[in-house]
Design an enzyme around this catalytic site. Structure first.
Site, PDB file in Angstrom:
ATOM      1  N   ASP A   1      19.538 -38.837  -9.739  1.00 30.02           N
ATOM      2  CA  ASP A   1      20.540 -38.206  -8.865  1.00 30.02           C
ATOM      3  C   ASP A   1      21.917 -38.838  -9.035  1.00 30.02           C
ATOM      4  O   ASP A   1      22.055 -39.875  -9.689  1.00 30.02           O
ATOM      5  CB  ASP A   1      20.090 -38.282  -7.391  1.00 30.02           C
ATOM      6  CG  ASP A   1      19.538 -39.649  -7.003  1.00 30.02           C
ATOM      7  OD1 ASP A   1      19.789 -40.626  -7.727  1.00 30.02           O
ATOM      8  OD2 ASP A   1      18.843 -39.729  -5.967  1.00 30.02           O
TER       9      ASP A   1
ATOM     10  N   ASN B   1      13.078 -41.951   5.375  1.00 33.29           N
ATOM     11  CA  ASN B   1      12.650 -40.638   5.874  1.00 33.29           C
ATOM     12  C   ASN B   1      11.748 -39.908   4.879  1.00 33.29           C
ATOM     13  O   ASN B   1      11.477 -38.725   5.035  1.00 33.29           O
ATOM     14  CB  ASN B   1      13.861 -39.773   6.207  1.00 33.29           C
ATOM     15  CG  ASN B   1      14.720 -39.465   4.995  1.00 33.29           C
ATOM     16  OD1 ASN B   1      14.409 -39.898   3.887  1.00 33.29           O
ATOM     17  ND2 ASN B   1      15.781 -38.711   5.188  1.00 33.29           N
TER      18      ASN B   1
ATOM     19  N   HIS C   1      12.395 -39.478   1.615  1.00 32.54           N
ATOM     20  CA  HIS C   1      13.018 -38.794   0.471  1.00 32.54           C
ATOM     21  C   HIS C   1      12.690 -39.502  -0.836  1.00 32.54           C
ATOM     22  O   HIS C   1      12.515 -40.715  -0.870  1.00 32.54           O
ATOM     23  CB  HIS C   1      14.524 -38.570   0.671  1.00 32.54           C
ATOM     24  CG  HIS C   1      15.413 -39.766   0.522  1.00 32.54           C
ATOM     25  ND1 HIS C   1      16.420 -40.055   1.414  1.00 32.54           N
ATOM     26  CD2 HIS C   1      15.481 -40.727  -0.428  1.00 32.54           C
ATOM     27  CE1 HIS C   1      17.058 -41.144   1.007  1.00 32.54           C
ATOM     28  NE2 HIS C   1      16.514 -41.574  -0.087  1.00 32.54           N
TER      29      HIS C   1
ATOM     30  N   GLU D   1      15.655 -34.499   0.513  1.00 29.42           N
ATOM     31  CA  GLU D   1      15.495 -34.838   1.919  1.00 29.42           C
ATOM     32  C   GLU D   1      14.377 -33.998   2.560  1.00 29.42           C
ATOM     33  O   GLU D   1      13.938 -33.007   1.969  1.00 29.42           O
ATOM     34  CB  GLU D   1      16.821 -34.586   2.655  1.00 29.42           C
ATOM     35  CG  GLU D   1      18.000 -35.380   2.090  1.00 29.42           C
ATOM     36  CD  GLU D   1      17.968 -36.872   2.457  1.00 29.42           C
ATOM     37  OE1 GLU D   1      16.903 -37.390   2.853  1.00 29.42           O
ATOM     38  OE2 GLU D   1      19.025 -37.519   2.320  1.00 29.42           O
TER      39      GLU D   1
HETATM   40  C1  GLP Z   1      18.661 -43.695  -2.335  1.00 32.85           C
HETATM   41  C2  GLP Z   1      18.309 -42.991  -3.666  1.00 32.85           C
HETATM   42  C3  GLP Z   1      16.835 -42.956  -3.860  1.00 32.85           C
HETATM   43  C4  GLP Z   1      16.256 -44.288  -3.440  1.00 32.85           C
HETATM   44  C5  GLP Z   1      16.341 -44.410  -1.932  1.00 32.85           C
HETATM   45  C6  GLP Z   1      15.964 -45.775  -1.403  1.00 32.85           C
HETATM   46  O1  GLP Z   1      19.572 -43.023  -1.573  1.00 32.85           O
HETATM   47  N1  GLP Z   1      18.857 -41.681  -3.842  1.00 32.85           N
HETATM   48  O2  GLP Z   1      16.549 -42.671  -5.219  1.00 32.85           O
HETATM   49  O3  GLP Z   1      14.925 -44.390  -3.800  1.00 32.85           O
HETATM   50  O4  GLP Z   1      17.572 -43.947  -1.456  1.00 32.85           O
HETATM   51  O5  GLP Z   1      16.992 -46.686  -1.576  1.00 32.85           O
HETATM   52  P1  GLP Z   1      16.811 -48.239  -1.472  1.00 32.85           P
HETATM   53  O6  GLP Z   1      16.070 -48.648  -2.696  1.00 32.85           O
HETATM   54  O7  GLP Z   1      18.211 -48.796  -1.476  1.00 32.85           O
HETATM   55  O8  GLP Z   1      16.069 -48.524  -0.232  1.00 32.85           O
END
Ligand code: GLP
Length: 244
Positions: free
Chosen positions: A67, A136, A138, A143
């Site tokens: 992404d 959440n 995702h 989402e």
């Molecule tokens: C982000 C990314 C995801 C990631 C998630 C968790 O926003 N788009 O790919 O897995 O949220 O992030 P973190 O590893 O900082 O907890």
């Protein structure tokens, strides 16, 4: 789903890094699906160390990222382009022409999404997809409520995601509200998936992923339909799972 429980985030990074490096050595032309966020940084550090010390080469490998925020130029330290360059690509021998990340500044964002899907198909699909998980549920920026049939598309970030990701920005107002994200169907087509999670803040999400029902209200639950998923998580993240 295979679950590997490790003691802490350092062990998580080492376990995931070893698995990935081994797969790169076994298949030098591997197509890696890569993730951003705080979770995979230690794994990337492991891969960099391994590349330097053991010579694991990425010269024939390709990568596609999950992404990218809409509106952030590549030079913005919060863009995922910048994240990948500084946290991984600059330190490996991977060819920049074979590292793909959606362009969140493209004039035609819809075309960018379509082209991204085509690019993944042209590469022959993702061999090994690395994932994190949002609180959440995702995966990538898919989402709650995202269709399991979704392909790379423009998405709106949930309030919770904006709040969580605000820690990387100077203020929550600076967090982009939209992104380009690989879809759930795209992710499920990966031949193999490794999902990483550490810390108590991910415990509820991991519980839902492992024990909960398969529902579009919890995007990561789609992974229950994939035949080759390994979860590597620490004790804190697995603290609500009693039987492993
Ligand atoms: C982000 C990314 C995801 C990631 C998630 C968790 O926003 N788009 O790919 O897995 O949220 O992030 P973190 O590893 O900082 O907890």
């Amino acid at each position: 789903m295979k679950i590997i429980k490790v003691s802490n985030s350092t062990e998580m990074a080492k376990t995931a890094g070893e698995m990935i490096a081994e797969k790169v050595r076994a298949n030098p032309e591997i197509v890696l699906g890569l993730a951003t966020g705080g979770t995979p940084i230690g794994t990337y550090q492991y891969l960099i160390e391994d590349h330097k010390e053991n010579g694991t080469s990425y010269s024939k490998a390709s990568s596609v990222n999950l992404d990218e925020y809409i509106g952030l130029p590549k030079t913005d330290p919060n863009s995922y382009y910048f994240f990948m360059k500084t946290n991984l690509f600059d330190h490996l021998d991977i060819s920049p022409e074979r590292t793909f990340i959606p362009d969140g500044t493209a004039d035609d964002l819809e075309a960018e999404c379509t082209n991204y899907e085509k690019r993944i198909a042209e590469l022959g699909g993702v061999d090994l997809q690395l994932l994190g998980i949002g609180r959440n549920g995702h995966i990538a920026f898919n989402e709650p409520g995202t269709s399991f049939d979704s392909r790379t598309q423009i998405v709106s970030l949930a309030e919770e995601t904006i709040t969580d990701n605000a820690r990387f920005f100077s203020s929550p107002e600076e967090v982009p509200t939209k992104a380009i994200s690989m879809g759930i169907a795209t992710i499920l087509e990966s031949k193999e998936i490794i999902l990483l999670a550490n810390g108590k803040s991910k415990a509820e999400a991991l519980h839902s992923l492992i024990k909960g029902e398969v529902t579009e209200d919890f995007p990561a639950s789609a992974l229950q339909r994939h035949g080759n998923v390994t979860i590597i998580a620490d004790e804190d993240a697995l603290s609500l799972i009693n039987d492993i």
